[in-house]
Design a protein around this motif. Structure first.
Motif, short mmCIF file in Angstrom:
data_model
loop_
_atom_site.label_atom_id
_atom_site.label_comp_id
_atom_site.label_asym_id
_atom_site.label_seq_id
_atom_site.Cartn_x
_atom_site.Cartn_y
_atom_site.Cartn_z
N VAL A 76 0.86 -1.18 0.00
CA VAL A 76 0.00 0.00 0.00
C VAL A 76 0.90 1.24 0.00
N TYR A 77 0.54 2.23 -0.81
CA TYR A 77 1.27 3.50 -0.89
C TYR A 77 0.29 4.63 -0.66
N ALA A 78 0.76 5.69 0.01
CA ALA A 78 -0.12 6.82 0.33
C ALA A 78 0.57 8.13 -0.02
N ILE A 79 -0.19 9.01 -0.64
CA ILE A 79 0.25 10.38 -0.90
C ILE A 79 -0.54 11.26 0.06
N ALA A 80 0.15 11.89 1.01
CA ALA A 80 -0.51 12.70 2.03
C ALA A 80 -0.36 14.19 1.71
N PHE A 81 -1.40 14.95 2.01
CA PHE A 81 -1.45 16.39 1.74
C PHE A 81 -1.29 16.68 0.25
N ALA A 82 -1.92 15.86 -0.59
CA ALA A 82 -1.82 16.02 -2.05
C ALA A 82 -2.39 17.34 -2.52
N ASP A 83 -3.28 17.95 -1.74
CA ASP A 83 -3.84 19.24 -2.13
C ASP A 83 -2.80 20.36 -2.03
N ASP A 84 -1.64 20.09 -1.43
CA ASP A 84 -0.56 21.08 -1.36
C ASP A 84 0.34 21.04 -2.60
N LEU A 85 0.13 20.05 -3.49
CA LEU A 85 0.94 19.96 -4.70
C LEU A 85 0.71 21.17 -5.60
N SER A 86 1.73 21.57 -6.33
CA SER A 86 1.60 22.66 -7.30
C SER A 86 0.68 22.21 -8.42
N ALA A 87 0.21 23.15 -9.21
CA ALA A 87 -0.66 22.83 -10.34
C ALA A 87 0.04 21.92 -11.34
N ASN A 88 1.34 22.13 -11.57
CA ASN A 88 2.10 21.28 -12.48
C ASN A 88 2.18 19.84 -11.97
N CYS A 89 2.41 19.68 -10.67
CA CYS A 89 2.47 18.34 -10.09
C CYS A 89 1.10 17.67 -10.16
N ALA A 90 0.04 18.41 -9.88
CA ALA A 90 -1.31 17.85 -9.95
C ALA A 90 -1.63 17.40 -11.38
N ASP A 91 -1.23 18.21 -12.35
CA ASP A 91 -1.42 17.83 -13.76
C ASP A 91 -0.65 16.55 -14.08
N HIS A 92 0.57 16.47 -13.57
CA HIS A 92 1.40 15.28 -13.81
C HIS A 92 0.77 14.04 -13.16
N LEU A 93 0.25 14.20 -11.96
CA LEU A 93 -0.44 13.10 -11.28
C LEU A 93 -1.61 12.59 -12.13
N GLU A 94 -2.40 13.52 -12.64
CA GLU A 94 -3.54 13.15 -13.48
C GLU A 94 -3.08 12.42 -14.74
N LYS A 95 -2.09 12.96 -15.41
CA LYS A 95 -1.59 12.35 -16.64
C LYS A 95 -1.05 10.95 -16.35
N PHE A 96 -0.29 10.81 -15.28
CA PHE A 96 0.30 9.51 -14.95
C PHE A 96 -0.78 8.47 -14.66
N LEU A 97 -1.74 8.82 -13.81
CA LEU A 97 -2.75 7.85 -13.39
C LEU A 97 -3.77 7.52 -14.47
N PHE A 98 -4.14 8.51 -15.29
CA PHE A 98 -5.23 8.29 -16.24
C PHE A 98 -4.79 8.17 -17.69
N GLU A 99 -3.51 8.40 -17.97
CA GLU A 99 -3.02 8.20 -19.33
C GLU A 99 -1.91 7.15 -19.36
N THR A 100 -0.88 7.36 -18.55
CA THR A 100 0.25 6.43 -18.54
C THR A 100 -0.15 5.06 -18.01
N MET A 101 -0.92 5.03 -16.94
CA MET A 101 -1.26 3.75 -16.29
C MET A 101 -2.53 3.11 -16.83
#
Length: 171
Positions: A76-101
Motif C-alpha cells: 500500500v502506498y499513500a500520498i498525504a497532503f496532495a492538495d498542497d501539490l503545485s498545479a504542475n504536479c497535480a497535472d502530472h499526477l492526473e496524466k500519470f494515473l489516467f493516461e500512462t497507467m
C-alpha cells in the motif's frame, strides 16, 4: 482481479483512491489508519508515504508513482497532503494515473489523501473518492507501539524518526 493482501478490503487495487479529511490535523492519523486496516498491519516504510508540500517536485512525485504502481510486492502506498501539490504536479499526477497507467494491468495500491475537497487533486480524483475510518488515538498509539517492538519484545530505543533529504527517493 485478485485482491491484494495489503489493501483494506473495501479499497480495490489497480486504481487510485481519494480520501478527503475534514480537518488537516486528522489527515496523518487517517494515513496511519490505512496501514492499520491493511491485512498485515505493518507500519509503512519510508518509501510508502509521500508527504507533499508546495515544494514537492514533479521528479519526486514521478519516482513515488513509479515505485507505487510497479511494486511487485503490491504494498500500500499513500500520498498525504496532495492538495498542497503545485498545479504542475497535480497535472502530472492526473496524466500519470489516467493516461500512462491506463493500459497497465498491474494491481497497484495507491491512496491519495487531501484536506480540501475543492483542490485541484480532489477534483481530478473526484470519481475515485472513497471513505476510510480513523481509529481512536489509543488504538493508533497501541498499533504504533506494537510495531516498534524489537525481537526481544522491547520498545525500540529510537522510537520513530522522520528522515528527510533534498534528493528524490532518498529520504
Amino acid at each position: 482481479s485478485e485482491e491484494s493482501p495489503e489493501m483494506p478490503k473495501h479499497l480495490k487495487p489497480g486504481r487510485p483512491h481519494l480520501i478527503v479529511s475534514e480537518k488537516r490535523k486528522d489527515l496523518l492519523p487517517q494515513v496511519i489508519s490505512l496501514f492499520r486496516f491493511a491485512d498485515r498491519c505493518r507500519l509503512p516504510d519510508y518509501s510508502q508515504v509521500l508527504l507533499c508540500n508546495s515544494r514537492t517536485t514533479i521528479q519526486e512525485l514521478e519516482v513515488f508513482l513509479l515505485r507505487s504502481t510497479l511494486d511487485p510486492e503490491r504494498k500500500v502506498y499513500a500520498i498525504a497532503f496532495a492538495d498542497d501539490l503545485s498545479a504542475n504536479c497535480a497535472d502530472h499526477l492526473e496524466k500519470f494515473l489516467f493516461e500512462t497507467m491506463v493500459d497497465n494491468t498491474n494491481n497497484y495500491n495507491l491512496v491519495v489523501f487531501c484536506c480540501d475537497e475543492s483542490s485541484q487533486v480532489s477534483v481530478i480524483l473526484e470519481k475515485c473518492k472513497s471513505k476510510l475510518g480513523c481509529e481512536s488515538d489509543d488504538d493508533l498509539r497501541s498499533y504504533i507501539c506494537d510495531n516498534l517492538k524489537t525481537e526481544a519484545n522491547e520498545l525500540d530505543d529510537y522510537r520513530a524518526r522522520l528522515v528527510t533529504s533534498t534528493q528524490p527517493s532518498s529520504g
